[in-house]
Design a protein around this motif. Structure first.
Motif, PDB file in Angstrom:
ATOM      1  N   GLU A 250     -16.564  32.400 -89.425  1.00  0.00           N
ATOM      2  CA  GLU A 250     -17.309  31.491 -88.539  1.00  0.00           C
ATOM      3  C   GLU A 250     -16.776  31.525 -87.108  1.00  0.00           C
ATOM      4  N   PHE A 251     -15.483  31.643 -86.958  1.00  0.00           N
ATOM      5  CA  PHE A 251     -14.879  31.691 -85.625  1.00  0.00           C
ATOM      6  C   PHE A 251     -15.506  32.790 -84.774  1.00  0.00           C
ATOM      7  N   ASN A 252     -15.857  33.890 -85.411  1.00  0.00           N
ATOM      8  CA  ASN A 252     -16.420  35.037 -84.702  1.00  0.00           C
ATOM      9  C   ASN A 252     -17.945  35.090 -84.750  1.00  0.00           C
ATOM     10  N   GLY A 253     -18.567  34.021 -85.249  1.00  0.00           N
ATOM     11  CA  GLY A 253     -20.015  33.911 -85.190  1.00  0.00           C
ATOM     12  C   GLY A 253     -20.775  34.238 -86.447  1.00  0.00           C
ATOM     13  N   PHE A 254     -20.104  34.761 -87.474  1.00  0.00           N
ATOM     14  CA  PHE A 254     -20.783  35.112 -88.718  1.00  0.00           C
ATOM     15  C   PHE A 254     -21.307  33.864 -89.433  1.00  0.00           C
TER      16      PHE A 254
ATOM     17  N   ALA B 204     -21.931  32.240 -99.797  1.00  0.00           N
ATOM     18  CA  ALA B 204     -21.054  31.770-100.872  1.00  0.00           C
ATOM     19  C   ALA B 204     -20.219  32.920-101.412  1.00  0.00           C
ATOM     20  N   PRO B 205     -18.940  32.679-101.685  1.00  0.00           N
ATOM     21  CA  PRO B 205     -18.096  33.756-102.207  1.00  0.00           C
ATOM     22  C   PRO B 205     -18.488  34.161-103.619  1.00  0.00           C
ATOM     23  N   GLN B 206     -18.310  35.433-103.916  1.00  0.00           N
ATOM     24  CA  GLN B 206     -18.468  35.941-105.283  1.00  0.00           C
ATOM     25  C   GLN B 206     -17.102  35.862-105.946  1.00  0.00           C
ATOM     26  N   LYS B 207     -16.983  35.055-106.995  1.00  0.00           N
ATOM     27  CA  LYS B 207     -15.689  34.788-107.615  1.00  0.00           C
ATOM     28  C   LYS B 207     -15.676  35.308-109.049  1.00  0.00           C
ATOM     29  N   VAL B 208     -14.629  36.041-109.387  1.00  0.00           N
ATOM     30  CA  VAL B 208     -14.438  36.485-110.771  1.00  0.00           C
ATOM     31  C   VAL B 208     -13.033  36.058-111.189  1.00  0.00           C
ATOM     32  N   PHE B 209     -12.976  35.204-112.192  1.00  0.00           N
ATOM     33  CA  PHE B 209     -11.709  34.661-112.659  1.00  0.00           C
ATOM     34  C   PHE B 209     -11.165  35.461-113.840  1.00  0.00           C
ATOM     35  N   GLY B 210      -9.907  35.836-113.731  1.00  0.00           N
ATOM     36  CA  GLY B 210      -9.196  36.464-114.836  1.00  0.00           C
ATOM     37  C   GLY B 210      -9.832  37.690-115.438  1.00  0.00           C
ATOM     38  N   PRO B 211     -10.278  38.677-114.640  1.00  0.00           N
ATOM     39  CA  PRO B 211     -10.942  39.847-115.234  1.00  0.00           C
ATOM     40  C   PRO B 211     -10.042  40.621-116.190  1.00  0.00           C
ATOM     41  N   ALA B 212      -8.742  40.631-115.946  1.00  0.00           N
ATOM     42  CA  ALA B 212      -7.833  41.373-116.828  1.00  0.00           C
ATOM     43  C   ALA B 212      -7.737  40.746-118.210  1.00  0.00           C
ATOM     44  N   ARG B 213      -8.109  39.492-118.302  1.00  0.00           N
ATOM     45  CA  ARG B 213      -8.044  38.766-119.579  1.00  0.00           C
ATOM     46  C   ARG B 213      -9.393  38.704-120.281  1.00  0.00           C
ATOM     47  N   ARG B 214     -10.390  39.351-119.697  1.00  0.00           N
ATOM     48  CA  ARG B 214     -11.738  39.327-120.254  1.00  0.00           C
ATOM     49  C   ARG B 214     -11.969  40.518-121.167  1.00  0.00           C
ATOM     50  N   ALA B 215     -12.862  40.341-122.125  1.00  0.00           N
ATOM     51  CA  ALA B 215     -13.316  41.456-122.950  1.00  0.00           C
ATOM     52  C   ALA B 215     -14.171  42.388-122.093  1.00  0.00           C
TER      53      ALA B 215
ATOM     54  N   ILE C 296     -29.453  39.620-101.533  1.00  0.00           N
ATOM     55  CA  ILE C 296     -28.397  38.953-100.772  1.00  0.00           C
ATOM     56  C   ILE C 296     -28.885  38.468 -99.410  1.00  0.00           C
ATOM     57  N   PHE C 297     -29.840  39.166 -98.806  1.00  0.00           N
ATOM     58  CA  PHE C 297     -30.286  38.773 -97.479  1.00  0.00           C
ATOM     59  C   PHE C 297     -31.270  37.607 -97.508  1.00  0.00           C
ATOM     60  N   ASP C 298     -31.637  37.158 -98.707  1.00  0.00           N
ATOM     61  CA  ASP C 298     -32.466  35.964 -98.838  1.00  0.00           C
ATOM     62  C   ASP C 298     -31.621  34.696 -98.881  1.00  0.00           C
ATOM     63  N   GLU C 299     -30.313  34.835 -99.017  1.00  0.00           N
ATOM     64  CA  GLU C 299     -29.436  33.674 -99.157  1.00  0.00           C
ATOM     65  C   GLU C 299     -29.186  32.989 -97.816  1.00  0.00           C
ATOM     66  N   SER C 300     -29.003  31.684 -97.888  1.00  0.00           N
ATOM     67  CA  SER C 300     -28.654  30.892 -96.709  1.00  0.00           C
ATOM     68  C   SER C 300     -27.139  30.712 -96.637  1.00  0.00           C
ATOM     69  N   ALA C 301     -26.678  30.429 -95.443  1.00  0.00           N
ATOM     70  CA  ALA C 301     -25.245  30.208 -95.244  1.00  0.00           C
ATOM     71  C   ALA C 301     -24.801  28.919 -95.925  1.00  0.00           C
ATOM     72  N   ILE C 302     -23.545  28.877 -96.338  1.00  0.00           N
ATOM     73  CA  ILE C 302     -22.959  27.685 -96.908  1.00  0.00           C
ATOM     74  C   ILE C 302     -22.388  26.821 -95.779  1.00  0.00           C
ATOM     75  N   GLU C 303     -22.145  25.558 -96.089  1.00  0.00           N
ATOM     76  CA  GLU C 303     -21.538  24.632 -95.138  1.00  0.00           C
ATOM     77  C   GLU C 303     -20.034  24.627 -95.371  1.00  0.00           C
ATOM     78  N   ILE C 304     -19.282  25.233 -94.464  1.00  0.00           N
ATOM     79  CA  ILE C 304     -17.839  25.311 -94.617  1.00  0.00           C
ATOM     80  C   ILE C 304     -17.194  23.932 -94.523  1.00  0.00           C
ATOM     81  N   GLY C 305     -17.775  23.050 -93.725  1.00  0.00           N
ATOM     82  CA  GLY C 305     -17.196  21.727 -93.545  1.00  0.00           C
ATOM     83  C   GLY C 305     -17.088  20.908 -94.812  1.00  0.00           C
ATOM     84  N   GLN C 306     -17.873  21.257 -95.841  1.00  0.00           N
ATOM     85  CA  GLN C 306     -17.854  20.481 -97.064  1.00  0.00           C
ATOM     86  C   GLN C 306     -16.534  20.648 -97.816  1.00  0.00           C
ATOM     87  N   TYR C 307     -15.725  21.648 -97.469  1.00  0.00           N
ATOM     88  CA  TYR C 307     -14.454  21.858 -98.126  1.00  0.00           C
ATOM     89  C   TYR C 307     -13.375  20.949 -97.527  1.00  0.00           C
TER      90      TYR C 307
END
Length: 222
Positions: free
Chosen positions: A174-178, A182-193, A211-222
């Motif tokens: 955001e600082f640079n204008g982007f 939403a982040p793509q998160k994968v938890f514990g892949p090494a422990r997955r089947a 992906i280009f249909d997605e809207s930006a998230i609100e960073i302030g909510q964190y």
């Protein structure tokens, strides 16, 4: 559209490597142009210094930001930095692909940001946030996490993952204008089947198709 995927993992056969290749394959199949910075394969040097430049503003005292401004005005970036800056300038979407290490980006990706996001060229002169140089472009983190999702919730053992990622979302993107997706998160892949890992890759591919249909998230909510 033009996409830049900046990726680091020391093992090409890792799940991060699989996500990197999935992104390239899916986005190209959708008709997009994909540039990559595979930092481990490039043996990218994450350490800043005078080697960032072929120009010199002050030979007696090194202040990186002033050298960056001078290089911006005098075509003074070293070729490997100029190439990476041009990749950023050309992309409509940048994706950072990495494993979460010590609650942050591994050193090589952080060093890429330190060297490539140059004052004068990438920010400065009032060009921040909503007036940032990269306004109109999108950015996204695709990250793997060693622990379970329950460990990274608000009140969880390690705390809220969204809060952990906020310095990247707010302080780099955001600082640079982007606009931040939403982040793509994968938890514990090494422990997955194996089938679970395949399902995660399929989930990522499905998302990338629109992906280009997605809207930006609100960073302030964190």
């Amino acid at each position: 559209m033009n996409i830049l995927v900046v990726y680091w993992h020391p093992e090409p056969k890792s799940f991060n490597g699989a996500m990197f290749r999935t992104a390239i394959k899916t986005l190209e199949a959708a008709g997009h142009s994909v540039e990559t910075s595979d930092l481990h394969a490039m043996n990218f040097n994450p350490v800043s210094g005078r080697h960032n430049f072929i120009s010199t503003n002050d030979a007696e005292f090194f202040k990186q930001q002033l050298e960056e401004v001078y290089a911006t005005e005098h075509d003074g970036f070293a070729p490997e930095i100029e190439t990476e800056i041009q990749k950023l300038e050309c992309c409509d979407l940048v994706i950072f692909q990495f494993p979460l290490w010590w609650f942050g980006m591994p050193a090589m990706i952080k060093g890429w940001v330190d060297r490539v996001f140059a004052m004068g060229r990438t920010y400065g002169g009032g060009r921040f946030y909503e007036n940032g140089v990269y306004k109109g472009k999108k950015a996204m983190i695709s990250v793997t996490i060693g622990g379970s999702e329950e460990m990274y919730l608000k009140g969880g053992w390690n705390g809220d993952l969204d809060a952990i990622l906020r310095p990247i979302h707010r302080g780099i993107f955001e600082f640079n204008g982007f606009s931040v997706l939403a982040p793509q998160k994968v938890f514990g892949p090494a422990r997955r089947a194996e089938q679970e890992r395949i399902a995660e890759l399929e989930r990522y591919a499905k998302r990338l198709q629109t992906i280009f249909d997605e809207s930006a998230i609100e960073i302030g909510q964190y």
